[in-house]
Design an enzyme around this catalytic site. Structure first.
Site, mmCIF file in Angstrom:
data_model
loop_
_atom_site.group_PDB
_atom_site.id
_atom_site.type_symbol
_atom_site.label_atom_id
_atom_site.label_comp_id
_atom_site.label_asym_id
_atom_site.label_seq_id
_atom_site.Cartn_x
_atom_site.Cartn_y
_atom_site.Cartn_z
ATOM 1 N N LYS A 120 -32.465 -15.274 -7.691
ATOM 2 C CA LYS A 120 -33.816 -15.693 -7.306
ATOM 3 C C LYS A 120 -34.657 -15.992 -8.552
ATOM 4 O O LYS A 120 -35.326 -17.018 -8.633
ATOM 5 C CB LYS A 120 -34.482 -14.594 -6.466
ATOM 6 C CG LYS A 120 -35.801 -15.028 -5.877
ATOM 7 C CD LYS A 120 -36.519 -13.886 -5.217
ATOM 8 C CE LYS A 120 -37.094 -12.973 -6.255
ATOM 9 N NZ LYS A 120 -37.889 -11.868 -5.758
ATOM 10 N N ASP A 138 -37.495 -15.600 -1.728
ATOM 11 C CA ASP A 138 -38.065 -14.255 -1.825
ATOM 12 C C ASP A 138 -38.350 -13.763 -0.410
ATOM 13 O O ASP A 138 -37.984 -14.421 0.582
ATOM 14 C CB ASP A 138 -39.328 -14.259 -2.698
ATOM 15 C CG ASP A 138 -40.485 -14.981 -2.017
ATOM 16 O OD1 ASP A 138 -40.266 -15.629 -0.961
ATOM 17 O OD2 ASP A 138 -41.609 -14.892 -2.516
#
Ligand code: SF4
Length: 212
Positions: A120, A138
């Site tokens: 991420k 997220d």
């Protein structure tokens, strides 16, 4: 959602915010990388508070190595998990100095070899710093992707791969910013504000929140 609805979905988010930006404050690629590492399980506002003073003196990995782990901890002790984050930031800065000439690598897979940098974080950095079409999933994007039916998936990676496949041009580069902001301010975790949502008619979430 079919292709036309997905296009419409992003078109509306884009109209509301034509040039979305990360809310993290940074002055260069290296500072962005550090800010994103620090932001894991912390708010952007909290990270900005800590980095404002830090980034005045530390603009390069070499500066960070010179500051050292204890010096860094003094700056970031208000951020959750600051001990582990300080260790990671110093270690990744040492690697950048030693192996990358002090530059942030532009390749996502190379970035994920750095301490504290997961998929991420790497996706955010290559997207925000280098303009690559990546989809950093997220908690907000995971929720919005599933609720709306835009990109359903059981794991962040599954949602990321769906977005990768489904998001059309010209929205691919900024899609992740629009989805984060939408999740943060409208499609909130506990009580989505469906009554003022610009994509409510495209969203398949069944228990939409009525106007207060
Ligand atoms: S209608 Fe509600 S659940 Fe659907 S995207 Fe909008 S805020 Fe989220």
């Amino acid at each position: 959602m079919n292709k036309a609805q997905i296009f419409d979905f992003f078109n509306r988010l884009a109209e509301a915010n034509p040039a979305p930006r990360t809310e993290l404050e940074y002055g260069n690629d290296y500072q962005l990388l550090v800010a994103v590492v620090l932001s894991a399980q912390a708010t952007d506002i909290g990270v900005n508070k800590a980095t404002r003073a830090l980034f005045r003196d530390v603009t390069t990995p070499q500066n960070m190595v010179e500051l050292g782990e204890d010096g860094l901890k003094q700056h970031i002790r208000t951020i959750g998990l600051f001990n582990a984050k300080a260790r990671n930031v110093i270690a990744l800065s040492e690697i950048l100095v030693r192996d990358f000439g002090g530059q942030v690598p532009q390749d996502r897979d190379v970035l994920t070899t750095l301490p504290g940098v997961g998929r991420k974080t790497a996706n955010v950095v290559v997207n925000t710093a280098f303009g690559q079409e990546s989809f950093a999933v997220d908690t907000h994007i995971f929720r919005v992707g599933n609720r709306t039916g835009l990109a359903p998936g059981k794991t962040p990676l599954a949602v990321e791969l769906k977005l990768e496949k489904r998001v059309p041009q010209p929205f691919r580069r900024d899609a992740h910013h629009w989805l984060i902001l939408h999740g943060r301010y409208i499609c909130k975790a506990r009580r989505p504000e469906c009554w003022r949502c610009p994509v409510a008619d495209l969203c398949r979430y069944k228990t939409k929140t009525p106007a207060p």
